[in-house]
Scaffold this motif. Structure first.
Motif, PDB file in Angstrom:
ATOM      1  N   PRO A  41       0.805  -1.218   0.000  1.00 48.64           N
ATOM      2  CA  PRO A  41       0.000   0.000   0.000  1.00 48.64           C
ATOM      3  C   PRO A  41       0.841   1.272   0.000  1.00 48.64           C
ATOM      4  N   PHE A  42       1.973   1.254   0.722  1.00 49.91           N
ATOM      5  CA  PHE A  42       2.844   2.424   0.749  1.00 49.91           C
ATOM      6  C   PHE A  42       3.420   2.697  -0.631  1.00 49.91           C
ATOM      7  N   LEU A  43       3.908   1.661  -1.298  1.00 53.88           N
ATOM      8  CA  LEU A  43       4.464   1.831  -2.636  1.00 53.88           C
ATOM      9  C   LEU A  43       3.402   2.327  -3.609  1.00 53.88           C
ATOM     10  N   ASP A  44       2.203   1.768  -3.528  1.00 51.38           N
ATOM     11  CA  ASP A  44       1.134   2.161  -4.439  1.00 51.38           C
ATOM     12  C   ASP A  44       0.683   3.603  -4.216  1.00 51.38           C
ATOM     13  N   ALA A  45       0.886   4.124  -3.000  1.00 52.03           N
ATOM     14  CA  ALA A  45       0.453   5.482  -2.691  1.00 52.03           C
ATOM     15  C   ALA A  45       1.436   6.541  -3.172  1.00 52.03           C
ATOM     16  N   LEU A  46       2.600   6.131  -3.686  1.00 50.56           N
ATOM     17  CA  LEU A  46       3.655   7.077  -4.062  1.00 50.56           C
ATOM     18  C   LEU A  46       3.687   7.311  -5.559  1.00 50.56           C
ATOM     19  N   SER A  47       3.949   8.553  -5.936  1.00 52.69           N
ATOM     20  CA  SER A  47       4.221   8.857  -7.346  1.00 52.69           C
ATOM     21  C   SER A  47       5.633   8.397  -7.677  1.00 52.69           C
ATOM     22  N   PRO A  48       5.853   7.816  -8.862  1.00 58.60           N
ATOM     23  CA  PRO A  48       7.191   7.294  -9.198  1.00 58.60           C
ATOM     24  C   PRO A  48       8.294   8.330  -9.086  1.00 58.60           C
ATOM     25  N   GLU A  49       7.991   9.599  -9.384  1.00 64.66           N
ATOM     26  CA  GLU A  49       9.048  10.607  -9.400  1.00 64.66           C
ATOM     27  C   GLU A  49       9.514  11.014  -8.005  1.00 64.66           C
ATOM     28  N   VAL A  50       8.806  10.616  -6.950  1.00 64.58           N
ATOM     29  CA  VAL A  50       9.244  10.971  -5.589  1.00 64.58           C
ATOM     30  C   VAL A  50       9.503   9.732  -4.742  1.00 64.58           C
ATOM     31  N   ARG A  51       9.585   8.560  -5.366  1.00 65.78           N
ATOM     32  CA  ARG A  51       9.764   7.337  -4.590  1.00 65.78           C
ATOM     33  C   ARG A  51      11.068   7.344  -3.794  1.00 65.78           C
ATOM     34  N   GLY A  52      12.150   7.785  -4.433  1.00 69.81           N
ATOM     35  CA  GLY A  52      13.433   7.794  -3.730  1.00 69.81           C
ATOM     36  C   GLY A  52      13.371   8.624  -2.465  1.00 69.81           C
ATOM     37  N   GLN A  53      12.791   9.824  -2.569  1.00 73.79           N
ATOM     38  CA  GLN A  53      12.706  10.676  -1.391  1.00 73.79           C
ATOM     39  C   GLN A  53      11.721  10.113  -0.370  1.00 73.79           C
ATOM     40  N   ALA A  54      10.645   9.480  -0.830  1.00 75.62           N
ATOM     41  CA  ALA A  54       9.685   8.888   0.101  1.00 75.62           C
ATOM     42  C   ALA A  54      10.332   7.751   0.892  1.00 75.62           C
ATOM     43  N   PHE A  55      11.125   6.928   0.222  1.00 76.29           N
ATOM     44  CA  PHE A  55      11.827   5.858   0.927  1.00 76.29           C
ATOM     45  C   PHE A  55      12.853   6.440   1.903  1.00 76.29           C
ATOM     46  N   ALA A  56      13.504   7.538   1.502  1.00 76.84           N
ATOM     47  CA  ALA A  56      14.453   8.189   2.407  1.00 76.84           C
ATOM     48  C   ALA A  56      13.736   8.731   3.637  1.00 76.84           C
ATOM     49  N   LEU A  57      12.545   9.324   3.435  1.00 84.32           N
ATOM     50  CA  LEU A  57      11.774   9.840   4.563  1.00 84.32           C
ATOM     51  C   LEU A  57      11.319   8.705   5.473  1.00 84.32           C
ATOM     52  N   GLN A  58      10.865   7.603   4.881  1.00 83.46           N
ATOM     53  CA  GLN A  58      10.452   6.456   5.680  1.00 83.46           C
ATOM     54  C   GLN A  58      11.615   5.916   6.518  1.00 83.46           C
ATOM     55  N   PHE A  59      12.788   5.816   5.892  1.00 85.23           N
ATOM     56  CA  PHE A  59      13.983   5.326   6.579  1.00 85.23           C
ATOM     57  C   PHE A  59      14.406   6.292   7.683  1.00 85.23           C
ATOM     58  N   THR A  60      14.338   7.595   7.398  1.00 86.79           N
ATOM     59  CA  THR A  60      14.725   8.603   8.384  1.00 86.79           C
ATOM     60  C   THR A  60      13.836   8.528   9.613  1.00 86.79           C
ATOM     61  N   GLY A  61      12.517   8.482   9.392  1.00 80.10           N
ATOM     62  CA  GLY A  61      11.594   8.399  10.518  1.00 80.10           C
ATOM     63  C   GLY A  61      11.769   7.127  11.315  1.00 80.10           C
ATOM     64  N   LEU A  62      12.005   6.022  10.623  1.00 74.01           N
ATOM     65  CA  LEU A  62      12.191   4.737  11.305  1.00 74.01           C
ATOM     66  C   LEU A  62      13.423   4.769  12.195  1.00 74.01           C
ATOM     67  N   MET A  63      14.540   5.254  11.657  1.00 72.55           N
ATOM     68  CA  MET A  63      15.762   5.329  12.443  1.00 72.55           C
ATOM     69  C   MET A  63      15.617   6.302  13.617  1.00 72.55           C
ATOM     70  N   THR A  64      14.957   7.431  13.365  1.00 74.22           N
ATOM     71  CA  THR A  64      14.794   8.437  14.420  1.00 74.22           C
ATOM     72  C   THR A  64      13.933   7.896  15.556  1.00 74.22           C
ATOM     73  N   MET A  65      12.814   7.268  15.211  1.00 71.84           N
ATOM     74  CA  MET A  65      11.917   6.752  16.250  1.00 71.84           C
ATOM     75  C   MET A  65      12.573   5.618  17.030  1.00 71.84           C
TER      76      MET A  65
END
Length: 396
Positions: A331-355
Protein backbone atom coordinates in the motif's frame (compact mmCIF):
# COMPACT_ATOMS: atom_id res chain seq x y z
CA UNK A 1 -6.74 -3.79 -5.87
CA UNK A 2 -4.54 -6.11 -3.81
CA UNK A 3 -2.57 -8.51 -5.91
CA UNK A 4 -3.16 -12.14 -4.89
CA UNK A 5 -0.37 -13.84 -6.82
CA UNK A 6 2.28 -14.99 -4.36
CA UNK A 7 5.94 -14.71 -5.33
CA UNK A 8 8.79 -16.98 -4.26
CA UNK A 9 12.28 -16.30 -3.00
CA UNK A 10 13.59 -17.76 -6.24
CA UNK A 11 11.66 -15.12 -8.19
CA UNK A 12 13.18 -12.38 -6.06
CA UNK A 13 16.78 -13.59 -6.06
CA UNK A 14 16.74 -14.23 -9.81
CA UNK A 15 16.51 -10.46 -10.37
CA UNK A 16 20.17 -9.34 -10.74
CA UNK A 17 19.73 -5.76 -9.52
CA UNK A 18 17.98 -6.84 -6.34
CA UNK A 19 20.50 -9.64 -5.80
CA UNK A 20 23.43 -7.22 -5.98
CA UNK A 21 21.83 -4.65 -3.69
CA UNK A 22 20.62 -7.32 -1.27
CA UNK A 23 24.02 -8.97 -0.87
CA UNK A 24 25.99 -5.74 -0.58
CA UNK A 25 23.52 -4.23 1.88
CA UNK A 26 23.69 -7.35 4.04
CA UNK A 27 27.50 -7.19 4.05
CA UNK A 28 27.35 -3.48 4.87
CA UNK A 29 25.00 -4.05 7.83
CA UNK A 30 27.33 -6.69 9.24
CA UNK A 31 30.28 -4.30 8.81
CA UNK A 32 28.30 -1.50 10.49
CA UNK A 33 27.53 -3.69 13.51
CA UNK A 34 31.19 -4.63 13.70
CA UNK A 35 32.20 -0.96 13.56
CA UNK A 36 29.78 0.15 16.28
CA UNK A 37 30.78 -2.66 18.63
CA UNK A 38 34.49 -2.00 18.16
CA UNK A 39 34.14 1.74 18.66
CA UNK A 40 31.99 1.20 21.77
CA UNK A 41 34.78 -0.93 23.25
CA UNK A 42 37.33 1.79 22.45
CA UNK A 43 35.16 4.53 23.96
CA UNK A 44 34.52 2.58 27.16
CA UNK A 45 38.22 1.68 27.51
CA UNK A 46 39.20 5.34 27.16
CA UNK A 47 36.48 6.95 29.28
CA UNK A 48 34.87 4.27 31.46
CA UNK A 49 31.61 6.14 30.81
CA UNK A 50 28.41 4.11 30.24
CA UNK A 51 26.70 7.26 28.93
CA UNK A 52 29.30 7.87 26.21
CA UNK A 53 29.31 4.17 25.36
CA UNK A 54 25.52 4.20 24.94
CA UNK A 55 25.80 7.40 22.89
CA UNK A 56 28.15 5.57 20.54
CA UNK A 57 25.32 3.16 19.73
CA UNK A 58 22.75 5.96 19.28
CA UNK A 59 24.85 8.55 17.43
CA UNK A 60 23.94 7.15 14.02
CA UNK A 61 20.18 7.68 14.44
CA UNK A 62 19.34 11.34 15.08
CA UNK A 63 21.66 12.94 12.44
CA UNK A 64 19.69 11.09 9.78
CA UNK A 65 16.87 13.58 10.34
CA UNK A 66 19.09 16.23 8.75
CA UNK A 67 19.88 14.13 5.69
CA UNK A 68 16.32 12.89 5.29
CA UNK A 69 14.94 16.43 5.50
CA UNK A 70 17.50 18.47 3.55
CA UNK A 71 19.15 16.05 1.11
CA UNK A 72 16.63 13.30 0.35
CA UNK A 73 15.81 14.74 -3.09
CA UNK A 74 19.26 13.60 -4.24
CA UNK A 75 17.92 10.02 -4.24
CA UNK A 76 15.63 11.03 -7.13
CA UNK A 77 18.14 13.29 -8.91
CA UNK A 78 21.46 11.45 -9.17
CA UNK A 79 22.54 8.27 -10.93
CA UNK A 80 22.00 5.49 -8.37
CA UNK A 81 25.19 3.48 -8.93
CA UNK A 82 27.73 6.20 -8.08
CA UNK A 83 25.49 7.37 -5.24
CA UNK A 84 25.34 3.91 -3.63
CA UNK A 85 29.06 3.33 -4.19
CA UNK A 86 29.79 6.64 -2.46
CA UNK A 87 27.73 5.54 0.53
CA UNK A 88 29.69 2.33 0.98
CA UNK A 89 33.00 4.18 0.52
CA UNK A 90 32.06 6.72 3.20
CA UNK A 91 31.31 3.91 5.65
CA UNK A 92 34.65 2.25 4.82
CA UNK A 93 36.58 5.51 5.15
CA UNK A 94 34.99 6.26 8.53
CA UNK A 95 35.88 2.82 9.91
CA UNK A 96 39.45 3.04 8.58
CA UNK A 97 39.90 6.53 10.06
CA UNK A 98 38.69 5.37 13.46
CA UNK A 99 41.08 2.41 13.31
CA UNK A 100 44.18 4.25 12.17
CA UNK A 101 43.95 7.70 13.80
CA UNK A 102 43.94 8.31 17.59
CA UNK A 103 40.94 10.64 17.47
CA UNK A 104 39.41 12.07 20.65
CA UNK A 105 36.08 10.53 21.61
CA UNK A 106 34.16 13.65 20.60
CA UNK A 107 35.77 13.67 17.16
CA UNK A 108 35.03 9.96 16.69
CA UNK A 109 31.35 10.46 17.50
CA UNK A 110 31.20 13.54 15.26
CA UNK A 111 32.62 11.50 12.37
CA UNK A 112 29.95 8.82 12.79
CA UNK A 113 27.26 11.50 12.97
CA UNK A 114 28.51 13.17 9.79
CA UNK A 115 28.44 9.89 7.86
CA UNK A 116 24.96 9.10 9.20
CA UNK A 117 23.58 12.34 7.73
CA UNK A 118 23.86 10.87 4.23
CA UNK A 119 22.39 7.47 5.10
CA UNK A 120 18.81 8.28 4.02
CA UNK A 121 20.00 9.44 0.59
CA UNK A 122 21.87 6.21 -0.20
CA UNK A 123 19.10 4.07 1.28
CA UNK A 124 16.45 5.97 -0.69
CA UNK A 125 18.31 5.48 -3.98
CA UNK A 126 18.74 1.75 -3.31
CA UNK A 127 15.08 1.21 -2.39
CA UNK A 128 13.93 3.20 -5.40
CA UNK A 129 15.89 0.86 -7.67
CA UNK A 130 14.44 -2.20 -5.97
CA UNK A 131 10.90 -0.85 -6.34
CA UNK A 132 11.54 -0.33 -10.05
CA UNK A 133 12.90 -3.84 -10.60
CA UNK A 134 10.54 -5.92 -8.41
CA UNK A 135 6.80 -5.78 -8.97
CA UNK A 136 3.76 -7.07 -7.11
CA UNK A 137 4.34 -9.54 -4.31
CA UNK A 138 7.97 -9.94 -5.37
CA UNK A 139 8.62 -6.47 -3.98
CA UNK A 140 7.11 -7.39 -0.61
CA UNK A 141 9.00 -10.68 -0.51
CA UNK A 142 12.21 -8.86 -1.38
CA UNK A 143 11.71 -6.53 1.58
CA UNK A 144 11.01 -9.54 3.81
CA UNK A 145 14.20 -11.22 2.67
CA UNK A 146 16.11 -8.00 3.33
CA UNK A 147 14.71 -7.80 6.86
CA UNK A 148 15.68 -11.39 7.59
CA UNK A 149 19.18 -10.82 6.24
CA UNK A 150 19.52 -7.58 8.22
CA UNK A 151 18.75 -9.37 11.48
CA UNK A 152 21.19 -12.15 10.65
CA UNK A 153 23.86 -9.67 9.57
CA UNK A 154 23.57 -7.74 12.83
CA UNK A 155 23.95 -10.92 14.86
CA UNK A 156 26.89 -12.05 12.73
CA UNK A 157 28.58 -8.65 12.90
CA UNK A 158 28.24 -8.47 16.68
CA UNK A 159 29.38 -12.07 17.20
CA UNK A 160 32.34 -11.74 14.82
CA UNK A 161 33.20 -8.34 16.26
CA UNK A 162 33.23 -9.70 19.79
CA UNK A 163 35.54 -12.54 18.75
CA UNK A 164 37.93 -10.19 16.89
CA UNK A 165 38.05 -7.68 19.75
CA UNK A 166 38.73 -10.46 22.25
CA UNK A 167 41.38 -12.18 20.13
CA UNK A 168 43.08 -9.15 18.56
CA UNK A 169 41.88 -5.61 19.27
CA UNK A 170 39.12 -3.12 18.54
CA UNK A 171 41.38 -1.53 15.92
CA UNK A 172 41.53 -4.73 13.90
CA UNK A 173 37.75 -5.05 14.15
CA UNK A 174 37.40 -1.53 12.74
CA UNK A 175 39.71 -2.44 9.85
CA UNK A 176 37.49 -5.46 9.20
CA UNK A 177 34.48 -3.15 9.05
CA UNK A 178 36.34 -0.90 6.59
CA UNK A 179 37.11 -3.92 4.41
CA UNK A 180 33.40 -4.85 4.37
CA UNK A 181 32.42 -1.39 3.16
CA UNK A 182 35.13 -1.41 0.51
CA UNK A 183 34.07 -4.83 -0.82
CA UNK A 184 30.45 -3.63 -1.04
CA UNK A 185 31.50 -0.52 -2.97
CA UNK A 186 33.57 -2.50 -5.49
CA UNK A 187 30.81 -5.10 -5.82
CA UNK A 188 28.19 -2.47 -6.68
CA UNK A 189 30.57 -0.71 -9.10
CA UNK A 190 31.20 -3.94 -11.02
CA UNK A 191 27.80 -5.64 -10.87
CA UNK A 192 25.12 -2.94 -10.77
CA UNK A 193 24.10 -1.43 -14.13
CA UNK A 194 24.72 2.31 -14.45
CA UNK A 195 21.12 3.48 -14.68
CA UNK A 196 20.52 7.01 -15.90
CA UNK A 197 19.47 9.69 -13.46
CA UNK A 198 15.74 10.50 -13.34
CA UNK A 199 14.64 13.70 -15.11
CA UNK A 200 15.87 16.68 -13.11
CA UNK A 201 13.27 18.57 -11.08
CA UNK A 202 13.24 22.35 -10.81
CA UNK A 203 14.95 24.10 -7.93
CA UNK A 204 17.78 23.19 -5.58
CA UNK A 205 18.12 19.81 -3.91
CA UNK A 206 17.47 21.34 -0.47
CA UNK A 207 14.41 23.23 -1.67
CA UNK A 208 13.06 20.19 -3.47
CA UNK A 209 13.67 18.05 -0.36
CA UNK A 210 11.65 20.43 1.81
CA UNK A 211 8.90 20.69 -0.79
CA UNK A 212 8.45 16.95 -1.33
CA UNK A 213 8.74 16.12 2.38
CA UNK A 214 5.96 18.61 3.14
CA UNK A 215 3.90 17.21 0.27
CA UNK A 216 4.28 13.64 1.53
CA UNK A 217 3.40 14.56 5.12
CA UNK A 218 0.32 16.51 4.00
CA UNK A 219 -0.95 13.53 2.03
CA UNK A 220 -3.21 11.78 4.58
CA UNK A 221 -2.89 8.19 3.26
CA UNK A 222 0.90 8.52 2.93
CA UNK A 223 1.18 10.08 6.38
CA UNK A 224 -0.79 7.24 7.95
CA UNK A 225 1.34 4.65 6.17
CA UNK A 226 4.49 6.38 7.40
CA UNK A 227 3.25 6.54 11.00
CA UNK A 228 2.33 2.86 11.09
CA UNK A 229 5.86 2.02 9.93
CA UNK A 230 7.46 4.34 12.51
CA UNK A 231 5.52 3.89 15.76
CA UNK A 232 5.52 0.12 16.55
CA UNK A 233 9.33 -0.18 16.16
CA UNK A 234 9.76 2.78 18.54
CA UNK A 235 7.87 0.90 21.29
CA UNK A 236 9.44 -2.50 20.58
CA UNK A 237 13.04 -1.24 20.32
CA UNK A 238 12.41 0.88 23.42
CA UNK A 239 11.46 -2.28 25.30
CA UNK A 240 14.57 -4.05 24.01
CA UNK A 241 16.70 -1.21 25.37
CA UNK A 242 15.28 -1.88 28.85
CA UNK A 243 16.11 -5.59 28.93
CA UNK A 244 19.43 -5.15 30.76
CA UNK A 245 17.97 -3.07 33.65
CA UNK A 246 14.88 -5.32 33.61
CA UNK A 247 17.02 -8.44 34.10
CA UNK A 248 18.99 -6.74 36.89
CA UNK A 249 15.79 -5.56 38.58
CA UNK A 250 14.40 -9.10 38.51
CA UNK A 251 17.69 -10.55 39.76
CA UNK A 252 18.32 -12.58 36.61
CA UNK A 253 21.85 -11.31 35.89
CA UNK A 254 23.60 -10.09 32.77
CA UNK A 255 23.77 -13.55 31.22
CA UNK A 256 19.98 -13.78 31.26
CA UNK A 257 19.76 -10.32 29.71
CA UNK A 258 21.81 -11.53 26.76
CA UNK A 259 19.53 -14.54 26.28
CA UNK A 260 16.40 -12.40 26.42
CA UNK A 261 17.84 -9.85 24.01
CA UNK A 262 18.91 -12.52 21.51
CA UNK A 263 15.28 -13.67 21.21
CA UNK A 264 14.22 -10.41 19.53
CA UNK A 265 16.32 -10.69 16.33
CA UNK A 266 15.58 -14.42 16.25
CA UNK A 267 11.88 -13.64 16.35
CA UNK A 268 12.30 -11.07 13.58
CA UNK A 269 13.97 -13.65 11.31
CA UNK A 270 11.38 -16.36 12.00
CA UNK A 271 8.43 -13.96 11.81
CA UNK A 272 9.42 -12.56 8.43
CA UNK A 273 10.13 -15.99 6.96
CA UNK A 274 6.86 -17.52 8.16
CA UNK A 275 4.68 -14.50 7.41
CA UNK A 276 6.04 -14.02 3.91
CA UNK A 277 5.85 -17.67 2.86
CA UNK A 278 2.66 -18.97 4.47
CA UNK A 279 0.26 -16.08 3.91
CA UNK A 280 -1.03 -14.65 0.67
CA UNK A 281 -0.61 -10.91 0.02
CA UNK A 282 -4.26 -10.07 0.71
CA UNK A 283 -4.14 -11.92 4.05
CA UNK A 284 -0.95 -10.14 5.15
CA UNK A 285 -2.53 -6.75 4.58
CA UNK A 286 -5.75 -7.67 6.42
CA UNK A 287 -3.84 -8.99 9.46
CA UNK A 288 -1.58 -5.95 9.93
CA UNK A 289 -3.45 -4.55 12.94
CA UNK A 290 -3.80 -7.96 14.60
CA UNK A 291 -0.08 -8.70 14.23
CA UNK A 292 0.96 -5.36 15.73
CA UNK A 293 -1.33 -5.74 18.75
CA UNK A 294 -1.05 -9.50 19.18
CA UNK A 295 2.74 -9.70 19.06
CA UNK A 296 3.74 -6.31 20.53
CA UNK A 297 1.07 -6.17 23.24
CA UNK A 298 2.47 -9.08 25.35
CA UNK A 299 5.34 -6.79 26.40
CA UNK A 300 3.02 -5.71 29.24
CA UNK A 301 3.63 -9.14 30.81
CA UNK A 302 7.16 -8.05 31.67
CA UNK A 303 5.71 -5.84 34.37
CA UNK A 304 5.02 -9.05 36.29
CA UNK A 305 7.67 -11.24 38.03
CA UNK A 306 7.67 -13.78 35.20
CA UNK A 307 10.39 -16.47 34.80
CA UNK A 308 13.15 -16.04 32.24
CA UNK A 309 11.48 -18.45 29.83
CA UNK A 310 8.37 -16.24 29.65
CA UNK A 311 10.48 -13.10 29.19
CA UNK A 312 12.33 -14.81 26.33
CA UNK A 313 9.03 -15.84 24.71
CA UNK A 314 7.66 -12.30 25.02
CA UNK A 315 10.76 -10.79 23.42
CA UNK A 316 10.63 -13.41 20.65
CA UNK A 317 7.05 -12.34 19.89
CA UNK A 318 8.07 -8.68 19.97
CA UNK A 319 10.77 -9.36 17.39
CA UNK A 320 8.35 -11.39 15.27
CA UNK A 321 5.95 -8.42 15.33
CA UNK A 322 8.19 -6.63 12.83
CA UNK A 323 6.71 -8.87 10.13
CA UNK A 324 3.61 -6.66 10.22
CA UNK A 325 5.40 -4.28 7.85
CA UNK A 326 4.96 -6.81 5.04
CA UNK A 327 1.28 -5.89 5.04
CA UNK A 328 2.05 -2.19 4.72
CA UNK A 329 4.77 -2.02 2.08
CA UNK A 330 2.59 -2.64 -0.97
CA UNK A 331 0.00 0.00 0.00
CA UNK A 332 2.84 2.42 0.75
CA UNK A 333 4.46 1.83 -2.64
CA UNK A 334 1.13 2.16 -4.44
CA UNK A 335 0.45 5.48 -2.69
CA UNK A 336 3.65 7.08 -4.06
CA UNK A 337 4.22 8.86 -7.35
CA UNK A 338 7.19 7.29 -9.20
CA UNK A 339 9.05 10.61 -9.40
CA UNK A 340 9.24 10.97 -5.59
CA UNK A 341 9.76 7.34 -4.59
CA UNK A 342 13.43 7.79 -3.73
CA UNK A 343 12.71 10.68 -1.39
CA UNK A 344 9.69 8.89 0.10
CA UNK A 345 11.83 5.86 0.93
CA UNK A 346 14.45 8.19 2.41
CA UNK A 347 11.77 9.84 4.56
CA UNK A 348 10.45 6.46 5.68
CA UNK A 349 13.98 5.33 6.58
CA UNK A 350 14.73 8.60 8.38
CA UNK A 351 11.59 8.40 10.52
CA UNK A 352 12.19 4.74 11.30
CA UNK A 353 15.76 5.33 12.44
CA UNK A 354 14.79 8.44 14.42
CA UNK A 355 11.92 6.75 16.25
CA UNK A 356 14.15 3.79 17.11
CA UNK A 357 16.49 6.31 18.73
CA UNK A 358 13.78 8.36 20.46
CA UNK A 359 11.76 5.39 21.78
CA UNK A 360 14.52 3.95 24.00
CA UNK A 361 15.36 7.40 25.38
CA UNK A 362 11.76 8.21 26.37
CA UNK A 363 11.08 4.77 27.83
CA UNK A 364 14.46 4.87 29.59
CA UNK A 365 13.56 8.19 31.26
CA UNK A 366 10.19 6.73 32.30
CA UNK A 367 11.87 3.63 33.73
CA UNK A 368 14.36 5.72 35.68
CA UNK A 369 11.63 7.92 37.20
CA UNK A 370 9.15 5.12 37.88
CA UNK A 371 10.09 1.49 37.24
CA UNK A 372 11.20 -0.75 34.41
CA UNK A 373 7.95 -2.71 34.74
CA UNK A 374 5.80 0.38 34.13
CA UNK A 375 7.93 1.32 31.13
CA UNK A 376 7.39 -2.17 29.70
CA UNK A 377 3.63 -1.73 30.18
CA UNK A 378 3.77 1.54 28.25
CA UNK A 379 5.77 -0.15 25.46
CA UNK A 380 3.31 -3.02 25.10
CA UNK A 381 0.23 -0.82 25.45
CA UNK A 382 1.66 1.62 22.91
CA UNK A 383 2.19 -1.12 20.33
CA UNK A 384 -1.31 -2.47 20.96
CA UNK A 385 -2.79 1.04 20.63
CA UNK A 386 -1.15 1.50 17.24
CA UNK A 387 -2.66 -1.82 16.14
CA UNK A 388 -6.12 -0.71 17.29
CA UNK A 389 -5.73 2.62 15.51
CA UNK A 390 -4.78 0.84 12.28
CA UNK A 391 -7.75 -1.53 12.61
CA UNK A 392 -10.14 1.38 13.05
CA UNK A 393 -8.60 3.18 10.08
CA UNK A 394 -8.85 0.08 7.89
CA UNK A 395 -12.52 -0.53 8.82
CA UNK A 396 -13.66 3.07 8.61
Amino acid sequence: MIETKQATYRDVLSEPVFRTLFLTRTLSIAAGSLRILALSVLVFDRTGSPVLTALTFAIGFVPQVVGGTLLAALADRLRPRPLIVTGFLLDAAAAATLALLPLPVGASLALLAAVAVFGPVFNGASNRLIAEQLTGDAYVLGRALSSVAAGGAQLLGLAFGGAVVAALSAGWALLGAAAGGLVSAVWVRLRLPDFAAPPAADGSAVGRSWQVTALLLRDRPVRRLLLVQWLPPAFIVGAEALVVPYAAERGHGSGAAGLILACAPLGMVVGNLVYSRLLRPVTRERLTAAVISGLGGPLVLLALPVPISVAMAVMFLAGAAFCYSLGVQRPFLDALSPEVRGQAFALQFTGLMTMQGVGPVLLGVLAERTSTGLAMVVAGAGAAAVGCWWWLRANR
